[in-house]
Design an enzyme around this catalytic site. Structure first.
Site, PDB file in Angstrom:
ATOM      1  N   CYS A   1       0.811  -1.224   0.000  1.00 20.34           N
ATOM      2  CA  CYS A   1       0.000   0.000   0.000  1.00 20.34           C
ATOM      3  C   CYS A   1       0.841   1.270   0.000  1.00 20.34           C
ATOM      4  O   CYS A   1       0.322   2.353  -0.298  1.00 20.34           O
ATOM      5  CB  CYS A   1      -0.937   0.009   1.197  1.00 20.34           C
TER       6      CYS A   1
ATOM      7  N   HIS B   1      -3.895   7.643   5.587  1.00 19.81           N
ATOM      8  CA  HIS B   1      -4.102   6.392   4.859  1.00 19.81           C
ATOM      9  C   HIS B   1      -5.561   5.967   5.013  1.00 19.81           C
ATOM     10  O   HIS B   1      -6.201   5.594   4.035  1.00 19.81           O
ATOM     11  CB  HIS B   1      -3.148   5.331   5.403  1.00 19.81           C
TER      12      HIS B   1
ATOM     13  N   GLU C   1      -3.159   4.259  13.132  1.00 19.00           N
ATOM     14  CA  GLU C   1      -2.717   5.470  12.432  1.00 19.00           C
ATOM     15  C   GLU C   1      -3.010   6.710  13.272  1.00 19.00           C
ATOM     16  O   GLU C   1      -2.184   7.641  13.329  1.00 19.00           O
ATOM     17  CB  GLU C   1      -3.385   5.592  11.068  1.00 19.00           C
TER      18      GLU C   1
ATOM     19  N   LYS D   1      -9.910   7.741   0.808  1.00 16.59           N
ATOM     20  CA  LYS D   1     -10.519   6.427   0.544  1.00 16.59           C
ATOM     21  C   LYS D   1     -12.011   6.399   0.843  1.00 16.59           C
ATOM     22  O   LYS D   1     -12.718   5.497   0.378  1.00 16.59           O
ATOM     23  CB  LYS D   1      -9.787   5.351   1.341  1.00 16.59           C
TER      24      LYS D   1
ATOM     25  N   HIS E   1     -10.077   1.841  -1.632  1.00 14.96           N
ATOM     26  CA  HIS E   1      -8.651   1.617  -1.368  1.00 14.96           C
ATOM     27  C   HIS E   1      -7.962   1.135  -2.648  1.00 14.96           C
ATOM     28  O   HIS E   1      -8.054  -0.040  -2.998  1.00 14.96           O
ATOM     29  CB  HIS E   1      -8.513   0.569  -0.261  1.00 14.96           C
TER      30      HIS E   1
ATOM     31  N   PHE F   1       0.723  -3.433   4.032  1.00 19.04           N
ATOM     32  CA  PHE F   1       1.011  -4.806   4.418  1.00 19.04           C
ATOM     33  C   PHE F   1       2.518  -4.988   4.578  1.00 19.04           C
ATOM     34  O   PHE F   1       3.315  -4.316   3.919  1.00 19.04           O
ATOM     35  CB  PHE F   1       0.510  -5.773   3.353  1.00 19.04           C
TER      36      PHE F   1
END
Length: 436
Positions: A185, A326, A337, A358, A363, A422
């Site tokens: 990501c 994010h 986050e 998003k 995403h 990830f």
């Protein structure tokens, strides 16, 4: 001799004064807008591009919604002859790159004539992508195993991740570095940071960079459903499915698209009279080294990525006037986050407006950081903050100012663009408005 020359070059780079790097063009291909103007209009109006999946049969899938790019015609960007031999990310990347070049005042169709060979040798391409050709690979497998028909003669090279940037380099006859960064990501953020470093340390003068992904496929959707990380409770209300930071969030909505930028050395851009949209001032990247998909609850390493980017930029948290988060809408990501922003920005964190793009586009995997940077440029250019949609029930663990539901007038001079991926990866950019 080559090794000695390479060592000498590296020493020269360390000794030289870093150069300033600016963004002079942007191109957008998004679920809620097929170009920059359309994307900006959607951000201004808080318009979602998330709908029921139309491109394949979703029977049997628990999540049946996504941020698809609709109404896009690949044949405008790729020849009829080449169409069967390239993945969807190629026309996506070419379309967004063409717009970024035009937005910067360059002519996409005549770069080979307008620029000298020496200039094109210092003009590179760096693209971030998490899945690259995954949709094309699935099509090839289906074609071969289910239907027994022949594969494309380019089945191997077109499925090689690095070929994506080569397609863009060939399209515009650019002979500088041509690389693909694939770090999950954080791919696009890392690609932009990598491009920034190339110009900053004199290895290139211009770079086309950003993120492209097209992961909305039966196999990918099935995999994410198995992981229980996608939103499965909003199939009848797709626009409400992506709910970053809300207490009732249940996972992310898969998205796709392309967001590309032209980066240039600042004095070079000014000399040709280019309009400066923003200046990239810092980049930081870290790894939790913790788990394949889960995040370390402390938020320490995402915070350190932001610290590193702020240190590059030479600014304090008090200077930051916007954060593009994010914000995936998974329970863990949003919680960690938020904690990371508190660690990175201290008591100032709650005073900085922050939002998740998003909530409107889903995403887009490895393209996420580029979409976030494009949204940040929108805020800097228009003075309007993009909102976080569907934040109806605030989560007590998520206590920042997420600009809920509707955009807000606000001057943005300095911004942080944050990404988490990830494999415990974290990346952040610090951007300054072009006229600051």
């Amino acid at each position: 001799m080559d090794r000695a020359a390479d060592g000498s070059r590296k020493l020269q780079e360390r000794a030289m004064k870093p150069r300033d790097v600016v963004i002079t063009g942007a191109g957008c291909l998004s679920p809620n807008g097929l170009d920059k103007a359309g994307f900006y209009d959607a951000l201004c109006r808080g318009k979602s591009g998330i709908r029921a999946i139309s491109r394949f049969d979703t029977d049997g899938l628990k999540c049946r919604i996504a941020g698809e790019v609709r109404g896009f015609d690949p044949s405008l960007w790729i020849s009829h002859k080449d169409m069967p031999h390239v993945p969807l990310v190629v026309p996506y990347a070419v379309a967004a790159s063409s717009e970024a070049l035009a937005d910067s005042g360059l002519s996409p169709g005549s770069l080979a004539e307008d620029l000298t060979l020496a200039e094109r040798r210092r003009f590179g391409v760096v693209i971030g992508s998490g899945g690259g050709s995954v949709e094309w690979l699935e099509r090839q497998y289906r074609q071969y195993f289910d239907k027994g028909t022949a594969l494309s003669v380019y089945a191997v090279p077109s499925n090689t991740m690095g070929t994506l940037s080569s397609e863009v380099s060939m399209k515009f006859d650019l002979k500088g570095p041509s690389h693909v960064i694939s770090t999950g990501c954080t791919s696009a953020t890392d690609a932009i940071g990598y491009a920034w470093e190339h110009i900053r340390y004199g290895r290139a003068d211009r770079m086309l960079c950003g993120g492209v992904d097209a992961p909305i496929t039966p196999g990918t959707m099935a995999g994410f459903c198995l992981m229980k990380v996608v939103a499965c409770d909003w199939n009848d209300a797709p626009h409400e499915g992506s709910r970053p930071f809300s207490a009732d969030r249940g996972g992310f909505v898969l998205g796709e698209g392309a967001w590309m930028f032209l980066l240039e050395e600042k004095s070079h851009a000014l000399a040709r009279g280019a309009r400066i949209l923003a200046e990239i001032r810092g980049y930081g990247m870290t790894c939790d080294a913790y788990h394949r998909v889960r995040m370390d609850e402390s938020g320490e390493e995402p915070a350190r990525a932001v610290h590193l980017a702020l240190a590059d930029a030479g600014i304090s948290p008090q200077a930051v006037s916007y954060i593009n988060l994010h914000g995936t809408a998974t329970p863990m990501n949003d919680r960690v986050e938020t904690r990371a922003m508190h660690r990175a920005l201290g008591s100032h964190a709650k005073r900085i407006p922050a939002s998740s793009t998003k909530s409107m586009i889903g995403h887009p995997q490895g393209a996420s950081g580029a979409a976030g940077l494009a949204a940040t440029l929108f805020a800097m250019e228009t003075g309007v903050l993009p909102p976080t949609l569907n934040l109806e029930t605030p989560d007590p663990a998520c206590d920042l100012d997420y600009v809920p539901e509707a955009g807000r007038t606000h001057d943005v001079d300095w911004a942080v663009c944050n990404c988490i991926g990830f494999g415990s990866k974290n990346s952040a950019l610090v951007v300054r408005r072009g006229d600051s």
